[in-house]
Design an enzyme around this catalytic site. Structure first.
Site, PDB file in Angstrom:
ATOM      1  N   MET A 297       1.944  -5.078 -14.169  1.00 45.42           N
ATOM      2  CA  MET A 297       2.906  -4.497 -13.227  1.00 45.42           C
ATOM      3  C   MET A 297       2.198  -3.524 -12.288  1.00 45.42           C
ATOM      4  O   MET A 297       1.698  -2.479 -12.716  1.00 45.42           O
ATOM      5  CB  MET A 297       4.023  -3.795 -13.994  1.00 45.42           C
ATOM      6  CG  MET A 297       4.803  -4.743 -14.899  1.00 45.42           C
ATOM      7  SD  MET A 297       6.144  -3.929 -15.809  1.00 45.42           S
ATOM      8  CE  MET A 297       7.280  -3.554 -14.447  1.00 45.42           C
ATOM      9  N   SER A 298       2.163  -3.898 -11.016  1.00 49.52           N
ATOM     10  CA  SER A 298       1.472  -3.092 -10.015  1.00 49.52           C
ATOM     11  C   SER A 298       2.364  -2.032  -9.392  1.00 49.52           C
ATOM     12  O   SER A 298       1.904  -1.198  -8.619  1.00 49.52           O
ATOM     13  CB  SER A 298       0.938  -3.993  -8.902  1.00 49.52           C
ATOM     14  OG  SER A 298       2.024  -4.594  -8.211  1.00 49.52           O
TER      15      SER A 298
ATOM     16  N   GLY B 216       4.902  -3.061  -7.561  1.00 52.89           N
ATOM     17  CA  GLY B 216       5.446  -3.753  -6.404  1.00 52.89           C
ATOM     18  C   GLY B 216       6.588  -4.687  -6.768  1.00 52.89           C
ATOM     19  O   GLY B 216       6.944  -4.845  -7.937  1.00 52.89           O
ATOM     20  N   VAL B 217       7.144  -5.335  -5.758  1.00 49.40           N
ATOM     21  CA  VAL B 217       8.293  -6.214  -5.949  1.00 49.40           C
ATOM     22  C   VAL B 217       7.941  -7.445  -6.778  1.00 49.40           C
ATOM     23  O   VAL B 217       8.673  -7.824  -7.702  1.00 49.40           O
ATOM     24  CB  VAL B 217       8.859  -6.661  -4.579  1.00 49.40           C
ATOM     25  CG1 VAL B 217      10.009  -7.636  -4.772  1.00 49.40           C
ATOM     26  CG2 VAL B 217       9.305  -5.458  -3.773  1.00 49.40           C
ATOM     27  N   ASP B 218       6.818  -8.088  -6.472  1.00 51.44           N
ATOM     28  CA  ASP B 218       6.483  -9.363  -7.103  1.00 51.44           C
ATOM     29  C   ASP B 218       6.324  -9.250  -8.621  1.00 51.44           C
ATOM     30  O   ASP B 218       6.926 -10.016  -9.375  1.00 51.44           O
ATOM     31  CB  ASP B 218       5.210  -9.936  -6.478  1.00 51.44           C
ATOM     32  CG  ASP B 218       5.365 -10.206  -4.992  1.00 51.44           C
ATOM     33  OD1 ASP B 218       6.503 -10.461  -4.559  1.00 51.44           O
ATOM     34  OD2 ASP B 218       4.358 -10.145  -4.263  1.00 51.44           O
ATOM     35  N   SER B 219       5.499  -8.317  -9.073  1.00 50.70           N
ATOM     36  CA  SER B 219       5.288  -8.189 -10.516  1.00 50.70           C
ATOM     37  C   SER B 219       6.539  -7.682 -11.226  1.00 50.70           C
ATOM     38  O   SER B 219       6.788  -8.020 -12.387  1.00 50.70           O
ATOM     39  CB  SER B 219       4.096  -7.268 -10.810  1.00 50.70           C
ATOM     40  OG  SER B 219       4.286  -5.982 -10.261  1.00 50.70           O
TER      41      SER B 219
ATOM     42  N   LEU C 267      -2.481  -0.972 -14.412  1.00 47.70           N
ATOM     43  CA  LEU C 267      -3.865  -0.499 -14.320  1.00 47.70           C
ATOM     44  C   LEU C 267      -3.946   0.609 -13.287  1.00 47.70           C
ATOM     45  O   LEU C 267      -3.565   0.413 -12.128  1.00 47.70           O
ATOM     46  CB  LEU C 267      -4.796  -1.645 -13.924  1.00 47.70           C
ATOM     47  CG  LEU C 267      -4.797  -2.863 -14.848  1.00 47.70           C
ATOM     48  CD1 LEU C 267      -5.771  -3.915 -14.321  1.00 47.70           C
ATOM     49  CD2 LEU C 267      -5.155  -2.474 -16.270  1.00 47.70           C
TER      50      LEU C 267
ATOM     51  N   CYS D 139     -12.114  -9.040  -8.353  1.00 47.68           N
ATOM     52  CA  CYS D 139     -11.208  -8.214  -9.136  1.00 47.68           C
ATOM     53  C   CYS D 139     -10.375  -9.081 -10.080  1.00 47.68           C
ATOM     54  O   CYS D 139     -10.158  -8.719 -11.242  1.00 47.68           O
ATOM     55  CB  CYS D 139     -10.299  -7.408  -8.211  1.00 47.68           C
ATOM     56  SG  CYS D 139      -9.216  -6.254  -9.092  1.00 47.68           S
TER      57      CYS D 139
ATOM     58  N   GLY E 281       2.363 -11.273 -10.842  1.00 50.20           N
ATOM     59  CA  GLY E 281       3.299 -11.602  -9.773  1.00 50.20           C
ATOM     60  C   GLY E 281       2.691 -12.448  -8.680  1.00 50.20           C
ATOM     61  O   GLY E 281       3.175 -12.442  -7.542  1.00 50.20           O
TER      62      GLY E 281
ATOM     63  N   CYS F 178      -7.158  -3.806  -1.092  1.00 51.11           N
ATOM     64  CA  CYS F 178      -6.341  -2.633  -1.402  1.00 51.11           C
ATOM     65  C   CYS F 178      -7.089  -1.308  -1.291  1.00 51.11           C
ATOM     66  O   CYS F 178      -6.552  -0.336  -0.772  1.00 51.11           O
ATOM     67  CB  CYS F 178      -5.751  -2.785  -2.802  1.00 51.11           C
ATOM     68  SG  CYS F 178      -6.961  -3.194  -4.070  1.00 51.11           S
TER      69      CYS F 178
END
Length: 353
Positions: A8-9, A11-14, A33, A100, A125, A197
């Site tokens: 889970m970053s 953000g929306v996707d994850s 992370l 990465c 995501g 990023c």
């Protein structure tokens, strides 16, 4: 009940990936992370910043799932940022997102989650999927061709594919956003992050200069015959095929053809000078046995969103692989990832020599 960790970053996707897996009945935990100590606002995205960690925690709490934070900032610097800098010092144009995914947030995290946290699978995501091809697990392009992120997975170790699941495989970005809004996920309206990023929207040259990791050094812009036609501002500011921003007045359009770091020289030429019949990789990471490639119609991509290029044959030269195009192509940038496909199936990839 299978236990799944979702990267889970914040953000929306994850976040939607975690939601969908929970809805399917999986035992879901979230892992975030922390890879940067730099604070940011909505206009300045850096990789897994403290704000992103907070957002991921909020979403995990909202979904009612366990959440872990791993401080991998030192690992991220060593495996990704240091690699990025070293490649630019060599005059190459690296793809840190692919590195990465292999070394940190997908490949290594999948192993860590299984071995340390005892989960069965890792989910992210990303807009792509896992499918069987020729009897082996491979990466499949996502339904949303404008968002398909398979290219960035070309360097993953093939064993890792057995532990991955991608719930957004059959969704478009718009559909994902609508799901987030429908379920009132706290980050439903959060903006997208930048492709690289950790540069926070800066060009590689700007990032390297501002951080002092690779101060710019002016040098000669030369034609292939050695004639000087201008002065460049630092090799990191240019990439193969670049036309704009050269600052050279010439009788015909000039393009960056080559970078020679030992001489701090930028070589330019015509569009014809850019054309090549093949592309070569330093090595090749494959999800299926090499002998199965010979009977397949293959295409390659040398950068994200590039239109797939048809291959007529390939050969192994030492540890390198050379792929011959059906038609001459503008040469691919050294240091980028070459992703190898058969139709929508990603079969692996390597670093362009």
């Amino acid at each position: 009940m299978e236990k799944i960790a979702v990267a889970m970053s914040g953000g929306v996707d994850s976040s939607v990936a975690a939601l969908l897996l929970k809805e399917r009945g999986f035992d879901v935990i979230g892992i975030t992370l922390k890879m940067s100590s730099i604070s940011c606002d909505t206009d300045l995205q850096v990789c897994c910043s403290p704000e992103d960690v907070k957002d991921a925690k909020r979403v995990a709490s909202y979904l009612g799932i366990e959440h872990y934070v791993l401080d991998w900032e030192d690992l991220f610097k060593k495996k990704v940022i240091d690699y990025f800098v070293e490649q630019y010092k060599k005059g190459k144009t690296p793809n840190p997102c692919s590195i990465c995914n292999r070394e940190v947030k997908t490949g290594l995290l999948a192993k860590y989650a299984r071995e340390i946290l005892g989960v069965d699978l890792l989910s992210t995501g990303h807009y792509l999927g896992i499918d069987e091809f020729e009897g082996y697990n491979v990466i499949k392009r996502g339904k949303d061709k404008n968002k398909d992120q398979s290219y960035f997975m070309a360097l993953l170790e093939k064993e890792v594919l057995d532990y991955l699941i991608f719930p957004l495989e059959d969704l478009t970005k718009e559909e994902t956003r609508k799901i987030a809004e429908k379920y009132r996920i706290p980050v439903a309206k959060k903006s997208e992050s930048f492709e690289i990023c950790f540069t926070a929207g800066k060009t590689p040259g700007e990032y390297l200069e501002e951080t002092g990791l690779l101060p710019p050094s002016k040098g000669d812009i030369l034609l292939k015959n050695g004639k000087k036609v201008g002065t460049h501002t630092g090799l990191a500011n240019y990439t193969i095929g670049q036309r704009r921003g050269l600052g050279v007045a010439w009788k015909e359009p000039l393009y960056v053809v080559e970078k020679i770091p030992k001489e701090n020289a930028l070589i330019v030429g015509t569009k014809e000078d850019l054309l090549t019949k093949f592309v070569e990789t330093e090595d090749l990471n494959l999800f299926i046995p090499q002998d199965k490639l010979y009977s397949l119609e293959l295409t390659v991509q040398g950068r994200y969103r590039q239109k797939p290029v048809e291959i007529k044959r390939f050969e192994k030269i030492g540890d390198s692989y050379r792929f011959y195009f059906k038609e001459p192509q503008v040469r691919f940038a050294s240091g980028q990832v070459l992703a190898l496909y058969s139709g929508d199936m990603l079969l692996g990839g390597g670093i362009i020599a």
